[in-house]
Motif scaffolding. Structure first.
Motif, PDB file in Angstrom:
ATOM      1  N   GLN A 214     114.577   5.325   5.458  1.00 54.36           N
ATOM      2  CA  GLN A 214     114.725   6.453   6.387  1.00 54.36           C
ATOM      3  C   GLN A 214     114.398   7.802   5.773  1.00 54.36           C
ATOM      4  O   GLN A 214     113.691   8.605   6.368  1.00 54.36           O
ATOM      5  CB  GLN A 214     116.105   6.463   7.043  1.00 54.36           C
ATOM      6  CG  GLN A 214     117.271   6.630   6.098  1.00 54.36           C
ATOM      7  CD  GLN A 214     118.578   6.747   6.878  1.00 54.36           C
ATOM      8  OE1 GLN A 214     118.657   7.479   7.859  1.00 54.36           O
ATOM      9  NE2 GLN A 214     119.592   6.012   6.465  1.00 54.36           N
TER      10      GLN A 214
ATOM     11  N   TYR B 264     111.418  10.493   6.967  1.00 53.80           N
ATOM     12  CA  TYR B 264     111.537  11.937   7.243  1.00 53.80           C
ATOM     13  C   TYR B 264     110.647  12.740   6.305  1.00 53.80           C
ATOM     14  O   TYR B 264     110.029  13.721   6.711  1.00 53.80           O
ATOM     15  CB  TYR B 264     113.000  12.392   7.124  1.00 53.80           C
ATOM     16  CG  TYR B 264     113.903  11.720   8.112  1.00 53.80           C
ATOM     17  CD1 TYR B 264     113.515  11.560   9.448  1.00 53.80           C
ATOM     18  CD2 TYR B 264     115.155  11.220   7.738  1.00 53.80           C
ATOM     19  CE1 TYR B 264     114.337  10.924  10.352  1.00 53.80           C
ATOM     20  CE2 TYR B 264     115.989  10.592   8.641  1.00 53.80           C
ATOM     21  CZ  TYR B 264     115.564  10.435   9.949  1.00 53.80           C
ATOM     22  OH  TYR B 264     116.363   9.811  10.858  1.00 53.80           O
ATOM     23  N   ASN B 265     110.568  12.324   5.035  1.00 57.95           N
ATOM     24  CA  ASN B 265     109.662  13.004   4.104  1.00 57.95           C
ATOM     25  C   ASN B 265     108.249  13.075   4.677  1.00 57.95           C
ATOM     26  O   ASN B 265     107.605  14.120   4.665  1.00 57.95           O
ATOM     27  CB  ASN B 265     109.575  12.230   2.784  1.00 57.95           C
ATOM     28  CG  ASN B 265     110.758  12.501   1.875  1.00 57.95           C
ATOM     29  OD1 ASN B 265     111.555  13.399   2.174  1.00 57.95           O
ATOM     30  ND2 ASN B 265     110.889  11.732   0.828  1.00 57.95           N
TER      31      ASN B 265
ATOM     32  N   MET C 130     107.287  12.876   7.735  1.00 56.53           N
ATOM     33  CA  MET C 130     107.246  13.799   8.877  1.00 56.53           C
ATOM     34  C   MET C 130     107.177  15.246   8.395  1.00 56.53           C
ATOM     35  O   MET C 130     106.365  16.039   8.884  1.00 56.53           O
ATOM     36  CB  MET C 130     108.504  13.633   9.748  1.00 56.53           C
ATOM     37  CG  MET C 130     108.430  12.459  10.701  1.00 56.53           C
ATOM     38  SD  MET C 130     107.163  12.732  11.969  1.00 56.53           S
ATOM     39  CE  MET C 130     107.081  11.124  12.715  1.00 56.53           C
TER      40      MET C 130
END
Lengths: 367, 292, 291
Positions: free
Chosen positions: C81, C85-86, C88
């Protein structure tokens, strides 16, 4: 006051001279046509007037002010483009008002101007549409509306009718003429269509190879062409050029023309020019199709010459005949009735030599 | 005055950062890398001059020959199979197919995936114990063996399989666009002349698509030479270094084994290879543009 | 009569054959996706007892949970997860900046050409062709010098720089089809450089903005080369984390977790492809004809 004054304008791209020492001056409110084949420099000259391109040398004055170092927006001009160049994402209203908006004209006044222009061009119903929803003719009107909204010192038109179909083009031509007569603003209008040039212009500048070949009123250009290029370019079908030798028969200067069966002498005394210097020289005899015709009364006293017709082309209002003189094809224009009445082997034709022009084939210049 | 001047130089101002980026980060870096390849750099980059020593080391290394051979095998098979499948699928799809849009979407979706995802998926499918081999056993071929992934002779071919799966749909799209670009009236004329459909394809349409073949070839060659992620995810270059490609070789030497000089030299060799493919292409493109 | 009947039969057979072939190809492309999905839904013992194509008896999302929350990607065991996010955080600014710069470049390169502007373009285009291996080492040094080594901002910078050649190419090729007369009309109307760009050119650019952002999104999201070299630890993008997850050799090999992880890593780009496939393909053909 000057409407437009162009002084010694030249333009070079690398080693090619696109424009060579152009000089034109017209009075305020006049309609100037720049006409010529593609590549003659007419559009470049228009862009230089607009400030979209810079001249290599020379000066441009609009309404008496030197504008050569000004940006297009500061030249007090408006322009109609060949492709119309309507802003695709804006409505018709937005297109017409865009220039006003940028010049920070108050909103209420913008509204007024847009309404006035729309009414003048009868496009009130189209104001909220996008350009993509308009027909070619409607786009053309909007493009004109955008120019009219600005009330400039000079209107520039870059072949505005060339993307329209034939019928619409004739209608819009008339409308442009009407608008000009009403507004009395100076216009510079670029076209390659000699009919547009003849019908619209107060003055015509015929251009070729970056040089103005002749500048004058439409009738000067048509009736007294300076050179073979101007003579051949203006008029449709083109002027006939017949190689010939200037001779003197019984004290009358003229040329012999040799058809398929007949050989006859055409006198040139009616042109009222002195040709004595050119006697015995090879020249070009230039005569327009409508001046080899069946209307005896136009031509004066000369006798009809029976000619053998090679091809006969009815166009409706009149019929074009193709005959051969001195081994070149020559076009003549007669009424359809005449063409039907006579045998094509012996068609009686009158030569209106008063309108004929002689050219020196070496230089192409009129004598 | 100032605003007018600013307006005049604005285009140059806007392009200036791009100019700097192109000058420094592309051309400057290539030169810097070239310098490194002629230096004595090992664990740390050194900016000195050592002549061709790194290139000598590079060519003396047995892994270099493996990587080069692998690139040749991989590129040849990858390009030929992709061209063949792509053309076949494009011709089939060009026959007024119902549901063409859906089929095209299916053929092309692998192109949206990362090579890491593709590698991971095929690594599982080609798994010697539980993957394809097991499937064949279950169907009834009980002696079927498929161990390419762990066989150092065959590992490079698994890269071909996964690579073709990912890129062939894209070649199909290129060819389909080419087929659609052919002037319909030529085909109609051929039909009136009595040519059959296969003849029309063989004699008129496919020869007319030479430029598409050409650009598809260039693109595929480019992908092949740069292939890195797929090998990393699928075989990790193994077993041993048997499925190394130049890109993984460069990565290994420059970033994990601390042989910066050899890494830089191998990168230069990759650049040369790409140039050998692309420069003639660009040259012919530019020339035909000038003629047009 | 008989003859025309045979021809019709041949035609039907031919059509059937074409559809059969097309169907077979469709299966070829779909089966790996199918395998990924069913494997990710099976418990480990079913994976061992069944085969690639067998459907899960007791479908479970357990592997997805592990892949997202707790799978080990090297030393850490926090699932994918954080890395998702990284990616994104990295993709969105890199995509937007490179597209905006590309649009401005394209505008200048087509509508405000000046002596030398084409030279800049040619110099930039080289960036579409070179194998990136040739800039990896110098870039690593520069990132270290400016203190961005191993960080997401560093990766954003790298992606903007090496994406710029493509975005510029997209916009240049698009803007070249917009008639110059439009710019001339705006100049006569008094619009400045930026007014023309924002009021006239940019509103016309929606399709190419979509193409460019989608292209950049998929390229950057799917990148592994820059990610594996210029990021480390907690700052890695998802492709690198997925590769670590799959190749972490501690304990039992959990194929279902690998597959769930692969699907998670693929979902954003697959989503974009399904929603805007037309633009994706346009970018692909436009962008990769050049490399």
């Amino acid at each position: 006051m000057n409407g437009l004054k162009i002084t010694n304008v030249s333009k070079t791209f690398g080693k090619t001279n696109v424009l060579k020492d152009i000089n034109v001056e017209i009075a305020d409110g006049k309609f100037l046509i720049l006409v010529g084949p593609s590549g003659c420099g007419k559009s470049t000259l228009l862009n230089i007037i607009a400030g979209l391109e810079t001249a290599t040398t020379g000066r441009i004055e609009i309404a008496g002010e030197d504008v050569i170092s000004r940006d297009p927006k500061d030249r007090n001009i408006a322009m109609v483009f060949q492709s119309y160049a309507l802003y695709p994402t804006m409505t018709v209203r937005g297109n017409i008002a865009f220039g006003l908006n940028i010049r920070k004209v108050p909103k209420a006044e913008q509204q007024q101007i847009v309404d006035r222009v729309a009414k003048m061009l009868r496009i009130e119903d189209l104001l909220d549409r996008k350009p993509a929803q308009l027909s070619g003719g409607q786009r053309q009107r909007v493009a004109m509306g955008r120019a009219l909204a600005r009330d400039p010192a000079i209107f520039l038109f870059d072949e505005p009718l060339s993307n329209l179909d034939a019928k619409l083009r004739v209608d819009m031509r008339t409308e442009i003429k009407e608008l000009h007569q009403r507004m009395k603003t100076t216009v510079v209008y670029v076209t390659h269509d000699q009919v547009e040039a003849m019908t619209l212009g107060d003055y015509i500048a015929v251009m070729k190879d970056g040089i103005i070949q002749q500048f004058g009123t439409p009738s000067e250009i048509y009736n007294h062409p300076n050179n073979m290029f101007v003579a051949g370019f203006m008029g449709s079908p083109s002027m006939n050029f017949i190689p010939c030798q200037l001779t003197e028969v019984g004290g009358e200067v003229g040329v012999y023309l040799q058809g398929h069966t007949t050989r006859f002498f055409v006198r040139l005394s009616q042109t009222g020019k002195d040709y004595s210097r050119w006697l015995g020289k090879n020249l070009m005899f230039g005569i327009r199709p409508e001046h080899i015709t069946d209307y005896a009364e136009q031509v004066g006293a000369q006798e009809a010459i029976p000619c053998k017709v090679d091809i006969l082309e009815p166009t409706g209002p009149d019929t074009l005949l193709f005959i051969t003189l001195n081994k070149v094809k020559v076009v003549c224009r007669v009424t359809p009735e005449t063409a039907l009445q006579h045998s094509i082997d012996k068609m009686p034709l009158y030569f209106n030599t008063a309108k004929a022009v002689l050219f020196d084939p070496a230089s192409g210049l009129a004598i | 005055m100032v605003t007018k001047w600013l307006e005049r130089i604005m285009p140059r101002l806007v392009l200036a950062p791009t100019f700097v980026i192109a000058l420094v980060f592309i051309h400057g870096f290539i030169l810097l890398n070239a310098w490194l390849s002629f230096s004595s750099s090992n664990l740390m980059p050194k900016y000195d001059w050592a002549g061709f020593i790194q290139y000598e080391r590079l060519f003396a290394n047995e892994r270099t020959a493996v990587a080069a051979t692998n690139l040749f095998i991989f590129a040849t098979l990858f390009i030929l199979i992709c061209l063949f499948l792509g053309l076949l699928m494009a011709i089939l799809l060009d026959q007024r197919i119902r549901g063409e849009g859906v089929i095209r979407t299916i053929y092309l979706y692998p192109m949206a995936l990362s090579f890491i995802v593709t590698g991971t998926a095929w690594k599982w499918i080609l798994n010697p114990g539980l993957g394809f081999e097991k499937l064949m056993h279950d169907i009834g071929f009980e002696t079927f063996q498929f161990d390419w992934l762990v066989n150092s002779e065959m590992a490079i071919y698994t890269v071909v399989i996964a690579g073709v799966w990912q890129s062939s749909g894209f070649v199909m799209a290129l060819f389909l666009a080419g087929l659609r670009g052919i002037d319909e009236s030529i085909i109609k004329a051929a039909q009136i002349d009595g040519a059959s459909l296969p003849t029309i394809y063989r004699k008129i349409i496919i020869p007319g698509m030479r430029p598409v073949f050409f650009s598809a070839f260039i693109i595929l060659a480019h992908i092949a030479i740069k292939s890195f992620d797929l090998v990393m995810a699928l075989t990790g270059g193994g077993p041993g270094y048997s499925s190394d490609l130049p890109a993984t070789f460069m990565y290994t030497f420059a970033f994990t084994r601390g042989q910066i000089g050899i890494g830089a030299a191998s990168a230069m060799m990759m650049l040369m290879t790409v140039m050998a493919v692309i420069v003639p292409y660009l040259y012919s493109e530019l020339r035909s543009q000038r003629h047009a | 009569m008989l003859n025309s009947g045979t021809i019709r039969w041949n035609h039907v057979l031919g059509r059937a054959f074409i559809y059969l072939m097309l169907g077979a190809f469709a299966l070829y492309y779909l089966i790996p996706l199918f395998v990924m999905v069913v494997t990710s839904l099976k418990p480990l013992d079913e994976i061992r007892s069944g085969n690639l194509l067998s459907l899960p008896m007791q479908p479970t999302f357990e592997a997805w949970g592990i892949a997202w929350n707790s799978a080990c990607t090297g030393v850490q065991c926090n699932g994918l997860q954080g890395y998702f996010y990284n990616s994104m955080i990295m993709v969105i600014p890199a995509m937007l900046i490179s597209t905006l710069l590309g649009a401005m470049n394209g505008y200048v390169l087509t509508k405000w050409k000046f002596p030398g502007s084409n030279v800049v373009f040619s110099m930039l285009l080289v960036g579409c062709f070179i194998p990136f291996q040739v800039i990896l080492l110098p870039m690593a040094k520069v990132l270290g010098m400016v203190g961005l080594a191993g960080s997401l901002p560093g990766l954003v910078m790298v992606h903007v720089i090496y994406g710029l050649a493509f975005t510029t190419l997209f916009f240049r090729n698009y803007y070249i089809t917009i008639p110059d007369e439009l710019i001339n009309a705006a100049r006569i109307d008094g619009a400045s450089f930026w007014t023309t760009f924002f009021k006239i050119i940019l509103p016309l650019s929606t399709p190419i903005i979509v193409v460019s952002t989608i292209w950049q999104f998929t390229q950057i999201w799917n990148d592994f080369l820059f990610g594996v070299i210029y990021s480390s630890g907690e700052q890695q993008p998802i492709t690198v984390a997925l590769n670590n997850l799959v190749n972490t050799s501690t304990g039992v090999k959990r194929y279902n977790v690998d597959m769930a992880g692969a699907i998670i890593a693929a979902l954003p780009t697959l989503f974009v492809y399904v929603v805007a496939g037309k633009y994706f393909v346009r970018g692909l053909t436009a962008g990769s004809v050049k490399g």
